[in-house]
Scaffold this motif. Sequence first.
Motif, PDB file in Angstrom:
ATOM      1  N   LEU A 255       0.826  -1.207   0.000  1.00 51.10           N
ATOM      2  CA  LEU A 255       0.000   0.000   0.000  1.00 51.10           C
ATOM      3  C   LEU A 255       0.861   1.257   0.000  1.00 51.10           C
ATOM      4  N   ALA A 256       1.959   1.233   0.748  1.00 46.70           N
ATOM      5  CA  ALA A 256       2.842   2.399   0.763  1.00 46.70           C
ATOM      6  C   ALA A 256       3.418   2.661  -0.622  1.00 46.70           C
ATOM      7  N   GLY A 257       3.848   1.607  -1.297  1.00 46.51           N
ATOM      8  CA  GLY A 257       4.385   1.772  -2.638  1.00 46.51           C
ATOM      9  C   GLY A 257       3.371   2.366  -3.593  1.00 46.51           C
ATOM     10  N   LEU A 258       2.142   1.851  -3.561  1.00 46.81           N
ATOM     11  CA  LEU A 258       1.109   2.337  -4.462  1.00 46.81           C
ATOM     12  C   LEU A 258       0.804   3.809  -4.221  1.00 46.81           C
ATOM     13  N   PHE A 259       0.590   4.186  -2.959  1.00 46.98           N
ATOM     14  CA  PHE A 259       0.111   5.544  -2.681  1.00 46.98           C
ATOM     15  C   PHE A 259       1.239   6.571  -2.623  1.00 46.98           C
ATOM     16  N   LEU A 260       2.502   6.117  -2.541  1.00 48.20           N
ATOM     17  CA  LEU A 260       3.613   7.058  -2.638  1.00 48.20           C
ATOM     18  C   LEU A 260       3.975   7.367  -4.082  1.00 48.20           C
ATOM     19  N   VAL A 261       3.800   6.380  -4.960  1.00 45.83           N
ATOM     20  CA  VAL A 261       4.179   6.560  -6.359  1.00 45.83           C
ATOM     21  C   VAL A 261       3.019   7.111  -7.190  1.00 45.83           C
ATOM     22  N   LEU A 262       1.811   6.673  -6.879  1.00 48.32           N
ATOM     23  CA  LEU A 262       0.657   7.030  -7.693  1.00 48.32           C
ATOM     24  C   LEU A 262      -0.260   8.008  -6.955  1.00 48.32           C
ATOM     25  N   SER A 263      -1.030   8.748  -7.725  1.00 49.71           N
ATOM     26  CA  SER A 263      -2.083   9.566  -7.123  1.00 49.71           C
ATOM     27  C   SER A 263      -3.119   8.621  -6.509  1.00 49.71           C
ATOM     28  N   PRO A 264      -3.903   9.096  -5.554  1.00 46.88           N
ATOM     29  CA  PRO A 264      -4.871   8.201  -4.895  1.00 46.88           C
ATOM     30  C   PRO A 264      -5.796   7.476  -5.868  1.00 46.88           C
ATOM     31  N   GLY A 265      -6.290   8.179  -6.876  1.00 47.75           N
ATOM     32  CA  GLY A 265      -7.191   7.545  -7.838  1.00 47.75           C
ATOM     33  C   GLY A 265      -6.501   6.449  -8.623  1.00 47.75           C
ATOM     34  N   LYS A 266      -5.312   6.744  -9.113  1.00 44.65           N
ATOM     35  CA  LYS A 266      -4.564   5.737  -9.878  1.00 44.65           C
ATOM     36  C   LYS A 266      -4.187   4.559  -8.987  1.00 44.65           C
ATOM     37  N   ALA A 267      -3.839   4.844  -7.730  1.00 40.13           N
ATOM     38  CA  ALA A 267      -3.462   3.770  -6.811  1.00 40.13           C
ATOM     39  C   ALA A 267      -4.618   2.794  -6.595  1.00 40.13           C
ATOM     40  N   VAL A 268      -5.807   3.325  -6.423  1.00 43.33           N
ATOM     41  CA  VAL A 268      -6.980   2.462  -6.211  1.00 43.33           C
ATOM     42  C   VAL A 268      -7.264   1.634  -7.459  1.00 43.33           C
ATOM     43  N   VAL A 269      -7.194   2.256  -8.640  1.00 40.83           N
ATOM     44  CA  VAL A 269      -7.447   1.526  -9.879  1.00 40.83           C
ATOM     45  C   VAL A 269      -6.374   0.460 -10.093  1.00 40.83           C
ATOM     46  N   PHE A 270      -5.117   0.812  -9.820  1.00 44.30           N
ATOM     47  CA  PHE A 270      -4.021  -0.159  -9.946  1.00 44.30           C
ATOM     48  C   PHE A 270      -4.288  -1.359  -9.040  1.00 44.30           C
ATOM     49  N   LEU A 271      -4.636  -1.100  -7.795  1.00 46.62           N
ATOM     50  CA  LEU A 271      -4.904  -2.176  -6.840  1.00 46.62           C
ATOM     51  C   LEU A 271      -6.013  -3.086  -7.343  1.00 46.62           C
ATOM     52  N   LEU A 272      -7.102  -2.498  -7.838  1.00 51.25           N
ATOM     53  CA  LEU A 272      -8.227  -3.296  -8.311  1.00 51.25           C
ATOM     54  C   LEU A 272      -7.840  -4.153  -9.511  1.00 51.25           C
ATOM     55  N   VAL A 273      -7.152  -3.553 -10.491  1.00 49.47           N
ATOM     56  CA  VAL A 273      -6.755  -4.298 -11.683  1.00 49.47           C
ATOM     57  C   VAL A 273      -5.787  -5.412 -11.317  1.00 49.47           C
ATOM     58  N   HIS A 274      -4.793  -5.083 -10.511  1.00 43.13           N
ATOM     59  CA  HIS A 274      -3.787  -6.067 -10.119  1.00 43.13           C
ATOM     60  C   HIS A 274      -4.414  -7.257  -9.410  1.00 43.13           C
ATOM     61  N   GLN A 275      -5.222  -6.991  -8.393  1.00 47.13           N
ATOM     62  CA  GLN A 275      -5.802  -8.076  -7.612  1.00 47.13           C
ATOM     63  C   GLN A 275      -6.840  -8.871  -8.411  1.00 47.13           C
ATOM     64  N   MET A 276      -7.554  -8.222  -9.296  1.00 50.73           N
ATOM     65  CA  MET A 276      -8.541  -8.932 -10.112  1.00 50.73           C
ATOM     66  C   MET A 276      -7.863  -9.862 -11.119  1.00 50.73           C
ATOM     67  N   VAL A 277      -6.781  -9.398 -11.740  1.00 50.15           N
ATOM     68  CA  VAL A 277      -6.038 -10.257 -12.673  1.00 50.15           C
ATOM     69  C   VAL A 277      -5.413 -11.420 -11.912  1.00 50.15           C
ATOM     70  N   PHE A 278      -4.842 -11.139 -10.755  1.00 50.33           N
ATOM     71  CA  PHE A 278      -4.252 -12.177  -9.911  1.00 50.33           C
ATOM     72  C   PHE A 278      -5.293 -13.243  -9.575  1.00 50.33           C
ATOM     73  N   GLY A 279      -6.460 -12.822  -9.104  1.00 47.83           N
ATOM     74  CA  GLY A 279      -7.503 -13.772  -8.731  1.00 47.83           C
ATOM     75  C   GLY A 279      -8.031 -14.560  -9.913  1.00 47.83           C
ATOM     76  N   LEU A 280      -8.240 -13.878 -11.036  1.00 54.84           N
ATOM     77  CA  LEU A 280      -8.766 -14.551 -12.219  1.00 54.84           C
ATOM     78  C   LEU A 280      -7.787 -15.592 -12.740  1.00 54.84           C
ATOM     79  N   TYR A 281      -6.513 -15.229 -12.805  1.00 57.52           N
ATOM     80  CA  TYR A 281      -5.506 -16.169 -13.313  1.00 57.52           C
ATOM     81  C   TYR A 281      -5.345 -17.354 -12.369  1.00 57.52           C
ATOM     82  N   LEU A 282      -5.189 -17.072 -11.075  1.00 58.35           N
ATOM     83  CA  LEU A 282      -4.965 -18.159 -10.128  1.00 58.35           C
ATOM     84  C   LEU A 282      -6.192 -19.067 -10.043  1.00 58.35           C
ATOM     85  N   GLY A 283      -7.385 -18.474  -9.997  1.00 59.26           N
ATOM     86  CA  GLY A 283      -8.599 -19.283  -9.946  1.00 59.26           C
ATOM     87  C   GLY A 283      -8.787 -20.114 -11.203  1.00 59.26           C
ATOM     88  N   SER A 284      -8.438 -19.547 -12.341  1.00 59.35           N
ATOM     89  CA  SER A 284      -8.566 -20.271 -13.601  1.00 59.35           C
ATOM     90  C   SER A 284      -7.555 -21.399 -13.709  1.00 59.35           C
TER      91      SER A 284
END
Length: 351
Positions: free
Chosen positions: A212-241
């Motif tokens: 979380l520190a890496g995301l919110f220090l490097v990215l603006s809050p909006g981009k950080a939230v979108v990055f987190l959502l995309v990253h975790q969704m791809v992770f879950g979809l790939y691993l579950g598949s």
Amino acid sequence: MTTNGVLLPAPPPARSTGSDFATLRRRVTEAGLLERRPGYYAARISVVAAAFGGAWAAFFLLGDSWWQLVVAVVLGVVFAQVALVAHDLAHRQIFRTRRPSEIVGRIVGNLGIGMSYGWWMDKHTRHHANPNHEDLDPDVSPNILVWSTEQAERSTGLPRFLGRWQAFLFFPLLTLEGFNLHVAGIRALVRPGLKARKLEAALFAAHILGYLAGLFLVLSPGKAVVFLLVHQMVFGLYLGSTFAPNHKGMPTLTEADELDFLRRQVLTSRNVRGGWLVNAALGGLNFQIEHHLFPNMPSPHLRRAQPIVRGYCAELGIPYLESGVIGSYTQALRHLHDVGAPLRAKPARSS
């Protein structure tokens, strides 16, 4: 004997129950397929570690940009590959003894991707002991989806609501699997009983805080939230598949089904055909039958074990199922839709 409308072979005579698997194990052992492959795993872990480090390096170098969403997708894939390495560690495919497996497993799982190694190992061990058993396998518990018509008839609340159209919801729900792994890990870590709980909690917390520190220090809050959502969704979809084609759509068992170890593992598992790309993408789990019979077999040996296992099953008249990638998902989704039929036939009731 039938389960979910699938005809299962009758159990073998009592005196042969133990010897069938023993004969297969002897053949596999004589072929040298249970020997460790340190060179393979050194290369595989090096590649995954380089991808992990390279993706994070790209993240910090790219800075506050929407191009970071590409990095988020790449990191989702890399996190799943790290999880597959943790899977092999948990099965002692890499190290022969428990201690180094646990040390590296906690570093890779808890610190690397924010997944409780101890919680997942306990859950996965119970799955291997009783695959697709409605009462004993945590992977087919009706917590969100239902896996048999009996579960559908007994379901209440969310599973009953989702079960009517669960085949259409399956892949969208997999995008939440990354979040589920984190939440389940936190729940396990706050309860007493988990081995090395304080160490696991410290490593887990370090991952979450650092991430979380890496995301919110490097990215603006909006981009950080979108990055987190995309990253975790791809992770879950790939691993579950990766895990979905292996057992979903195969017979589910109950306490009434008396099967020996060999038949219990083979009849509830499905292999996925494919070349080196499928093998790499699924971490060797496309040879699911062989993996369930020999969980500590190094993944590069599973392909070599397949003709031995398949031939032996043919000798005994045990059905051995292998499908293509698309066919395996089709079978799983068709099964999910079929077992949800009782819920579509009547209005959903509240719990």
